[in-house]
Design a protein around this motif. Structure first.
Motif, short mmCIF file in Angstrom:
data_model
loop_
_atom_site.label_atom_id
_atom_site.label_comp_id
_atom_site.label_asym_id
_atom_site.label_seq_id
_atom_site.Cartn_x
_atom_site.Cartn_y
_atom_site.Cartn_z
N LEU A 2 44.87 -9.17 33.87
CA LEU A 2 46.24 -9.52 33.48
C LEU A 2 46.30 -10.50 32.31
CD1 LEU A 2 47.88 -9.83 37.01
CD2 LEU A 2 48.30 -8.03 35.32
N THR A 3 45.25 -11.27 32.12
CA THR A 3 45.25 -12.26 31.03
C THR A 3 44.43 -11.80 29.82
OG1 THR A 3 43.37 -13.43 32.03
CG2 THR A 3 45.59 -14.20 32.61
N ALA A 27 41.63 -9.32 38.94
CA ALA A 27 43.02 -9.05 38.57
C ALA A 27 43.52 -10.07 37.55
CB ALA A 27 43.90 -9.07 39.81
N THR A 28 43.15 -11.34 37.74
CA THR A 28 43.53 -12.39 36.80
C THR A 28 42.94 -12.11 35.43
OG1 THR A 28 43.61 -14.01 38.60
CG2 THR A 28 43.46 -14.88 36.36
N LEU A 40 50.76 -5.27 39.91
CA LEU A 40 49.49 -5.93 40.20
C LEU A 40 49.71 -7.42 40.45
CD1 LEU A 40 46.46 -6.01 40.55
CD2 LEU A 40 46.22 -6.12 38.06
N GLN A 41 50.56 -8.04 39.66
CA GLN A 41 50.86 -9.46 39.84
C GLN A 41 51.46 -9.70 41.23
OE1 GLN A 41 50.36 -12.14 37.40
NE2 GLN A 41 50.57 -13.19 39.37
N VAL A 92 46.29 -0.70 36.07
CA VAL A 92 46.48 -1.49 34.85
C VAL A 92 45.43 -1.12 33.81
CG1 VAL A 92 46.40 -3.81 33.85
CG2 VAL A 92 47.65 -3.42 35.97
N THR A 99 51.55 -3.90 35.35
CA THR A 99 51.15 -5.31 35.40
C THR A 99 51.99 -6.09 36.40
OG1 THR A 99 52.60 -5.80 33.51
CG2 THR A 99 50.30 -5.32 33.03
N SER A 100 53.28 -5.82 36.45
CA SER A 100 54.14 -6.54 37.40
C SER A 100 53.78 -6.21 38.84
CB SER A 100 55.62 -6.26 37.13
OG SER A 100 55.89 -4.88 37.25
N GLN A 104 46.12 0.41 30.14
CA GLN A 104 45.59 -0.20 28.91
C GLN A 104 44.86 0.85 28.07
OE1 GLN A 104 43.20 -3.38 30.50
NE2 GLN A 104 44.89 -4.86 30.49
#
Length: 201
Positions: A61-62, A57-58, A76-77, A127, A73-74, A131
């Motif tokens: 997201l990055t 996930a990191t 998943l965060q 996510v 994204t929010s 994308q």
């Protein structure tokens, strides 16, 4: 003589009863030990899987890749933050007595991180799909040197496989080229599209 035989028979039956009781207690202890070990392994495996999903996930997201829907994204965060906070487990020492082992087993059975695993997988998938959807809408199909496809800096982008658009519609792209030969269902960005002659219908 008869009295002696009766006494011996009673003594033998008492020994057998004691032995049977010991064997039953021993079996119960072995079963409890096995169950304890299985529960510890289950939770340890779940914890490790959540750790891998947090890393994934990191990475997602990055990546810096834009998304079609920013809420993915929010969400998943949020799931990742909850997993970091709540998914913790330190394997306990096995208690010595049967009763203590059974009590610990009952505690371990209450621990289940399966929902975090499900939510993390779903969040990552959403996510990634978002994308891809953004890339589809942002990727232009043009014609250069007689070839319809996706170009980057004047060169065919052979790394691109997916769907891309132009003023004529949405097209199936294979190795950078519009695949006019393909007809059938096409899975992309979490959806299934119907394609006829390379064009999404």
């Amino acid at each position: 003589m008869k009295k002696r035989i009766v006494v011996l028979a009673l003594a033998l039956s008492l020994v057998l009863a004691l032995f049977s009781g010991c064997k039953s207690a021993s079996d119960e202890m072995m079963n409890a030990i096995q169950t304890f070990g299985s529960e510890v392994t289950r939770i340890t495996d779940q914890t490790a899987e959540v750790g891998k999903l947090i890393d994934k996930a990191t990475e997602v997201l990055t990546s810096g890749k834009p998304v079609a829907d920013v809420t993915t994204t929010s969400k998943l965060q949020d799931v990742m933050d909850k997993a970091k906070e709540n998914v913790k487990f330190e394997a306990p020492e096995r208690p010595a007595s049967l009763n203590a082992i059974q009590e610990k087993i009952a505690e371990l059975k209450e621990i289940d991180f399966g929902s975090y695993i499900t939510d993390m997988k779903l969040g990552i998938r959403k996510v990634l799909s978002s994308q891809e959807e953004y890339q589809m809408n942002d990727t232009l199909v043009t014609k250069e040197n007689g070839v319809w496809g996706v170009f980057k800096d004047g060169q065919l982008d052979t790394s691109y496989n997916g769907l891309a658009m132009n003023e004529y519609g949405t097209w199936c792209i294979k190795d950078g080229k519009a695949d006019f030969s393909y007809t059938g269902p096409y899975d992309f960005a979490g959806k299934t599209y119907q394609v006829n002659g390379g064009k999404v219908q």
